[in-house]
Write an enzyme that holds these catalytic residues in place. Structure first.
Site, PDB file in Angstrom:
ATOM      1  N   LYS A  90     -12.925 -68.862 -25.511  1.00  0.00           N
ATOM      2  CA  LYS A  90     -11.875 -68.132 -24.777  1.00  0.00           C
ATOM      3  C   LYS A  90     -10.471 -68.314 -25.336  1.00  0.00           C
ATOM      4  O   LYS A  90      -9.478 -68.185 -24.626  1.00  0.00           O
ATOM      5  CB  LYS A  90     -11.891 -68.486 -23.277  1.00  0.00           C
ATOM      6  CG  LYS A  90     -13.247 -68.407 -22.622  1.00  0.00           C
ATOM      7  CD  LYS A  90     -14.062 -67.211 -23.043  1.00  0.00           C
ATOM      8  CE  LYS A  90     -13.537 -65.890 -22.522  1.00  0.00           C
ATOM      9  NZ  LYS A  90     -14.332 -64.759 -23.108  1.00  0.00           N
TER      10      LYS A  90
ATOM     11  N   HIS B 104     -18.038 -72.097 -32.254  1.00  0.00           N
ATOM     12  CA  HIS B 104     -17.267 -72.823 -31.240  1.00  0.00           C
ATOM     13  C   HIS B 104     -17.477 -74.322 -31.390  1.00  0.00           C
ATOM     14  O   HIS B 104     -17.091 -75.090 -30.521  1.00  0.00           O
ATOM     15  CB  HIS B 104     -17.707 -72.425 -29.829  1.00  0.00           C
ATOM     16  CG  HIS B 104     -17.311 -71.044 -29.406  1.00  0.00           C
ATOM     17  ND1 HIS B 104     -16.075 -70.506 -29.665  1.00  0.00           N
ATOM     18  CD2 HIS B 104     -17.988 -70.094 -28.702  1.00  0.00           C
ATOM     19  CE1 HIS B 104     -16.013 -69.291 -29.146  1.00  0.00           C
ATOM     20  NE2 HIS B 104     -17.162 -69.014 -28.572  1.00  0.00           N
TER      21      HIS B 104
HETATM   22  P1  A3P Z   1      -8.407 -63.361 -20.994  1.00  0.00           P
HETATM   23  O1  A3P Z   1      -9.670 -63.722 -20.276  1.00  0.00           O
HETATM   24  O2  A3P Z   1      -7.288 -64.295 -20.638  1.00  0.00           O
HETATM   25  O3  A3P Z   1      -8.035 -61.937 -20.859  1.00  0.00           O
HETATM   26  P2  A3P Z   1     -12.718 -65.230 -26.897  1.00  0.00           P
HETATM   27  O4  A3P Z   1     -12.835 -64.052 -27.782  1.00  0.00           O
HETATM   28  O5  A3P Z   1     -12.467 -66.507 -27.621  1.00  0.00           O
HETATM   29  O6  A3P Z   1     -13.860 -65.298 -25.926  1.00  0.00           O
HETATM   30  O7  A3P Z   1     -11.381 -65.050 -26.026  1.00  0.00           O
HETATM   31  C1  A3P Z   1     -11.294 -64.078 -25.024  1.00  0.00           C
HETATM   32  C2  A3P Z   1      -9.871 -63.952 -24.540  1.00  0.00           C
HETATM   33  O8  A3P Z   1      -9.076 -63.318 -25.564  1.00  0.00           O
HETATM   34  C3  A3P Z   1      -9.762 -63.091 -23.307  1.00  0.00           C
HETATM   35  O9  A3P Z   1      -8.653 -63.621 -22.566  1.00  0.00           O
HETATM   36  C4  A3P Z   1      -9.464 -61.733 -23.925  1.00  0.00           C
HETATM   37  O10 A3P Z   1      -8.889 -60.803 -23.054  1.00  0.00           O
HETATM   38  C5  A3P Z   1      -8.473 -62.158 -25.005  1.00  0.00           C
HETATM   39  N1  A3P Z   1      -8.282 -61.135 -26.027  1.00  0.00           N
HETATM   40  C6  A3P Z   1      -9.215 -60.416 -26.690  1.00  0.00           C
HETATM   41  N2  A3P Z   1      -8.639 -59.535 -27.511  1.00  0.00           N
HETATM   42  C7  A3P Z   1      -7.309 -59.673 -27.370  1.00  0.00           C
HETATM   43  C8  A3P Z   1      -6.161 -59.021 -27.942  1.00  0.00           C
HETATM   44  N3  A3P Z   1      -6.301 -58.036 -28.831  1.00  0.00           N
HETATM   45  N4  A3P Z   1      -4.945 -59.444 -27.551  1.00  0.00           N
HETATM   46  C9  A3P Z   1      -4.791 -60.439 -26.654  1.00  0.00           C
HETATM   47  N5  A3P Z   1      -5.819 -61.081 -26.070  1.00  0.00           N
HETATM   48  C10 A3P Z   1      -7.071 -60.706 -26.421  1.00  0.00           C
END
Ligand code: A3P
Length: 282
Positions: A42, A95
């Protein structure tokens, strides 16, 4: 409760990761054109994978596959054979903590590694909502999840140790340590550093176009970029809502109580003491 969960070397991992699988990956053969995107869950994994795909596609022929999936394998999820079958230039997402990443210690390996860290309070909130989307999770209260997170009982172990170990190795030439918050504040700047790190010399117009295609809104609206349509989305509930949840800095303020925030700050100060890494810099 702990007994029914999958702990390997003291780190809680998803049930699909078996000890044998990780052992097989320890000596995974890496090459100079291999690229890892590593994160604590995340923290911006999909975002960074998306950016690296677009950067590579400036010289490779773009493919019709989902952008996140192009030449990419999660080694700890898909295993050694899947990794070996991947055509070069290969991309691996992981991860895993620094000391468990396939192929041995990153600072001494041939591959390149992009590590993305995010404010742990926002990671916690994002992780909580991520779990609520999963078919395997029933009821989970925020307060219960907060205790799991602060005590390191979430998947892939304690956030503190994960980030600290990568942070301590960030000066290696083949490691690029980024922060979600910096990417958010200056995405073209992040595209520039990532592309230079990957060995690309992109002009300003290309950099800006990649940044534009990688904004939260544009990724959310693009079926080729939105992970809801990728092969990795199959364990989410039908009505789970989008993987692209909010994509903002500071959503933790809507979820942490004052007491939780103070406890977390104290734990951060204790665990990260002397590292030079401060919560305020996120
Ligand atoms: P939120 O749940 O706070 O919205 P991962 O890919 O490591 O699982 O992380 C997911 C998080 O990155 C989510 O956060 C998601 O919305 C955010 N995310 C994905 N693409 C993004 C982008 N282009 N800009 C900003 N945040 C992004």
């Amino acid at each position: 409760r702990r007994n029914s969960q999958n702990y390997i070397n003291g780190i809680r991992l998803p049930s699909f990761i078996e000890k044998k699988m990780l052992e097989d990956l320890v000596d995974f053969p890496l090459q100079e054109d291999d690229l890892f995107v590593v994160t604590y869950p995340k923290s911006g994994t999909v975002w960074t994978l998306h950016l690296t795909t677009l950067i590579r596609n400036t010289s490779n022929a773009a493919r019709s596959e989902h952008l996140v999936e192009q030449s990419m394998v999660w080694l700890e999820r898909e295993g050694k054979e899947a990794g070996l079958a991947l055509p070069s230039p290969r991309r691996f997402a992981s991860h895993l903590p620094y000391h468990m990443v396939p192929g041995g210690a990153p600072a001494r390996s041939l591959a390149k590694y992009i590590y993305v860290a995010r404010n742990p309070k926002d990671v916690a909130v994002s992780f909580y909502y991520h779990l609520l989307r999963m078919k395997s999770i029933g009821n989970l209260e925020w307060d219960e999840f907060f205790e799991m997170f602060i005590s390191g009982r979430t998947m892939f172990g304690p956030w503190f140790d994960h980030v600290l170990e990568w942070w301590q190795n960030k000066d290696a030439e083949n490691i690029l340590f980024l922060r979600y918050e910096d990417m958010k504040r200056d995405l073209p700047g992040a595209v520039r550093s990532i592309s230079q790190f990957m060995g690309y010399d992109l002009d300003q117009a290309t950099i800006e176009s990649i940044a534009e295609q990688s904004s939260f809104e544009n990724m959310k609206a693009n079926p080729m970029a939105n992970p809801d349509n990728s092969k990795y989305a199959n364990h989410f509930k039908e009505d789970a809502g989008s993987f692209m949840r909010k994509g903002v800095i500071g959503d933790w303020k809507n979820h942490f109580s004052e007491e939780q925030s103070a406890r977390f700050d104290a734990e951060f100060a204790r665990r990260m003491a002397g590292s030079g890494l401060e919560l305020a810099s996120y």
